[in-house]
Scaffold this motif. Structure first.
Motif, PDB file in Angstrom:
ATOM      1  N   ASP A   8       0.865  -1.179   0.000  1.00  0.00           N
ATOM      2  CA  ASP A   8       0.000   0.000   0.000  1.00  0.00           C
ATOM      3  C   ASP A   8       0.903   1.230   0.000  1.00  0.00           C
ATOM      4  OD1 ASP A   8      -1.521   2.240   0.837  1.00  0.00           O
ATOM      5  OD2 ASP A   8      -2.952   0.953   1.872  1.00  0.00           O
ATOM      6  N   GLU A   9       0.897   2.001  -1.091  1.00  0.00           N
ATOM      7  CA  GLU A   9       1.819   3.120  -1.219  1.00  0.00           C
ATOM      8  C   GLU A   9       1.600   4.175  -0.143  1.00  0.00           C
ATOM      9  OE1 GLU A   9       2.509   6.538  -4.504  1.00  0.00           O
ATOM     10  OE2 GLU A   9       2.933   4.497  -5.176  1.00  0.00           O
ATOM     11  N   THR A  10       0.341   4.447   0.187  1.00  0.00           N
ATOM     12  CA  THR A  10       0.072   5.435   1.230  1.00  0.00           C
ATOM     13  C   THR A  10       0.624   4.979   2.565  1.00  0.00           C
ATOM     14  OG1 THR A  10      -1.938   6.207   0.111  1.00  0.00           O
ATOM     15  CG2 THR A  10      -1.732   6.687   2.463  1.00  0.00           C
ATOM     16  N   ALA A  11       0.451   3.703   2.874  1.00  0.00           N
ATOM     17  CA  ALA A  11       0.929   3.169   4.146  1.00  0.00           C
ATOM     18  C   ALA A  11       2.450   3.231   4.240  1.00  0.00           C
ATOM     19  CB  ALA A  11       0.442   1.728   4.339  1.00  0.00           C
ATOM     20  N   VAL A  12       3.143   2.880   3.157  1.00  0.00           N
ATOM     21  CA  VAL A  12       4.610   2.892   3.226  1.00  0.00           C
ATOM     22  C   VAL A  12       5.137   4.327   3.235  1.00  0.00           C
ATOM     23  CG1 VAL A  12       4.865   0.606   2.201  1.00  0.00           C
ATOM     24  CG2 VAL A  12       4.914   2.616   0.722  1.00  0.00           C
ATOM     25  N   LEU A  13       4.433   5.243   2.586  1.00  0.00           N
ATOM     26  CA  LEU A  13       4.837   6.652   2.679  1.00  0.00           C
ATOM     27  C   LEU A  13       4.635   7.175   4.096  1.00  0.00           C
ATOM     28  CD1 LEU A  13       3.564   8.254  -0.660  1.00  0.00           C
ATOM     29  CD2 LEU A  13       5.947   8.026   0.096  1.00  0.00           C
ATOM     30  N   ASP A  14       3.548   6.776   4.741  1.00  0.00           N
ATOM     31  CA  ASP A  14       3.333   7.157   6.135  1.00  0.00           C
ATOM     32  C   ASP A  14       4.470   6.631   7.009  1.00  0.00           C
ATOM     33  OD1 ASP A  14       0.973   8.603   5.885  1.00  0.00           O
ATOM     34  OD2 ASP A  14      -0.311   6.848   6.132  1.00  0.00           O
ATOM     35  N   ALA A  15       4.865   5.388   6.762  1.00  0.00           N
ATOM     36  CA  ALA A  15       5.944   4.788   7.550  1.00  0.00           C
ATOM     37  C   ALA A  15       7.262   5.522   7.311  1.00  0.00           C
ATOM     38  CB  ALA A  15       6.079   3.305   7.204  1.00  0.00           C
ATOM     39  N   ALA A  16       7.552   5.826   6.058  1.00  0.00           N
ATOM     40  CA  ALA A  16       8.779   6.559   5.741  1.00  0.00           C
ATOM     41  C   ALA A  16       8.740   7.943   6.364  1.00  0.00           C
ATOM     42  CB  ALA A  16       8.945   6.655   4.228  1.00  0.00           C
ATOM     43  N   MET A  17       7.586   8.576   6.347  1.00  0.00           N
ATOM     44  CA  MET A  17       7.440   9.905   6.944  1.00  0.00           C
ATOM     45  C   MET A  17       7.765   9.857   8.432  1.00  0.00           C
ATOM     46  SD  MET A  17       4.083  12.393   6.938  1.00  0.00           S
ATOM     47  CE  MET A  17       3.100  11.260   7.933  1.00  0.00           C
ATOM     48  N   MET A  37       9.276   0.688   6.616  1.00  0.00           N
ATOM     49  CA  MET A  37       8.249   0.593   5.576  1.00  0.00           C
ATOM     50  C   MET A  37       7.801  -0.844   5.331  1.00  0.00           C
ATOM     51  SD  MET A  37      10.145   3.328   3.054  1.00  0.00           S
ATOM     52  CE  MET A  37       8.989   3.373   1.670  1.00  0.00           C
ATOM     53  N   GLY A  38       8.582  -1.810   5.817  1.00  0.00           N
ATOM     54  CA  GLY A  38       8.217  -3.214   5.646  1.00  0.00           C
ATOM     55  C   GLY A  38       8.427  -3.724   4.244  1.00  0.00           C
ATOM     56  N   ILE A  39       9.385  -3.146   3.528  1.00  0.00           N
ATOM     57  CA  ILE A  39       9.684  -3.586   2.168  1.00  0.00           C
ATOM     58  C   ILE A  39      11.197  -3.782   2.052  1.00  0.00           C
ATOM     59  CG2 ILE A  39       7.684  -2.398   1.188  1.00  0.00           C
ATOM     60  CD1 ILE A  39       9.530  -0.183   0.255  1.00  0.00           C
ATOM     61  N   THR A  40      11.611  -4.402   0.983  1.00  0.00           N
ATOM     62  CA  THR A  40      13.043  -4.602   0.766  1.00  0.00           C
ATOM     63  C   THR A  40      13.680  -3.327   0.226  1.00  0.00           C
ATOM     64  OG1 THR A  40      12.795  -5.345  -1.519  1.00  0.00           O
ATOM     65  CG2 THR A  40      12.609  -7.028   0.218  1.00  0.00           C
ATOM     66  N   GLY A  41      14.991  -3.264   0.364  1.00  0.00           N
ATOM     67  CA  GLY A  41      15.701  -2.118  -0.187  1.00  0.00           C
ATOM     68  C   GLY A  41      15.513  -2.014  -1.679  1.00  0.00           C
ATOM     69  N   ALA A  42      15.485  -3.175  -2.361  1.00  0.00           N
ATOM     70  CA  ALA A  42      15.288  -3.176  -3.813  1.00  0.00           C
ATOM     71  C   ALA A  42      13.911  -2.623  -4.172  1.00  0.00           C
ATOM     72  CB  ALA A  42      15.445  -4.594  -4.361  1.00  0.00           C
TER      73      ALA A  42
END
Length: 205
Positions: A8-17, A37-42
């Protein structure tokens, strides 16, 4: 065919924020961001580019959901002077509930990133102009309906309001005291409307 993103792009942007907001730009690593963000560096690089590009997306995200939303909501629903007072009330409430004293991500960026990055300097300046524009439109509308004094030009009052706002955001990081923050705003509101009472033991309006 490109594969769909599995997040979810909004969720990962919130996490990065939240990660940037807590640590600051320089102290935040790509590993910190990927973990939060719960994603890989790649996946981070594929979706958002490098750390700087992600920070730009995060800043846009922050502005849209906080500053942009507040301006649209208040300007469209309240009389001019009330909209100005409510803007400051919301900022003070955010400051008082900011347990970690993270402050405003935009102002943090203005202090940390903008002095060394021309693009971010322009981006932040544009957002500050949006806030100044909100104050100027509110003052102009208030002067037109008689709720705001005509003793000063709208541009000067808008710049004063912006300056007080930025001062509050910086001050609250070290002294998040309601009496101090409200006391910084109350004289400015009284100057806008000398006939309106702003009690020292009450909220701004």
């Amino acid at each position: 065919m490109a594969r769909p993103r599995a997040f979810d792009e909004t969720a990962v942007l919130d996490a990065a924020m939240q990660c940037f907001w807590a640590r600051g730009y320089e102290a935040t690593s790509v590993r910190d961001l990927a973990e939060r963000m719960g994603i890989t560096g790649a996946s981070l690089y594929n979706a958002f580019g490098d750390k700087r590009s992600l920070y730009r997306r995060v800043l846009d995200h922050y502005v849209a959901q906080s500053i942009g939303d507040r301006i649209t909501r208040l300007e469209g629903s309240l009389p001019p002077l009330d909209a100005i007072a409510a803007f400051f009330e919301e900022i003070i409430e955010r400051s008082m509930t900011d347990v970690q004293r993270k402050g405003c991500l935009l102002i943090n960026s203005a202090l940390e990133v903008a002095p060394h990055d021309e693009e971010f300097r322009r981006v932040i300046a544009d957002v500050l102009k949006r806030m100044e524009g909100f104050f100027r439109r509110s003052v102009e509308a208030g002067q037109k309906d008689g709720s705001i004094t005509l003793s000063q030009p709208p541009d000067d009052l808008a710049r004063l309001l912006l300056s007080v706002l930025l001062g509050i955001r910086v001050l609250a990081r070290s002294r998040p005291e309601r009496a101090l923050l409200e006391g910084s705003v109350r004289p400015v509101l009284a100057m806008l409307d000398p006939d309106r009472a702003y009690a020292t033991d009450a909220r701004l309006n």
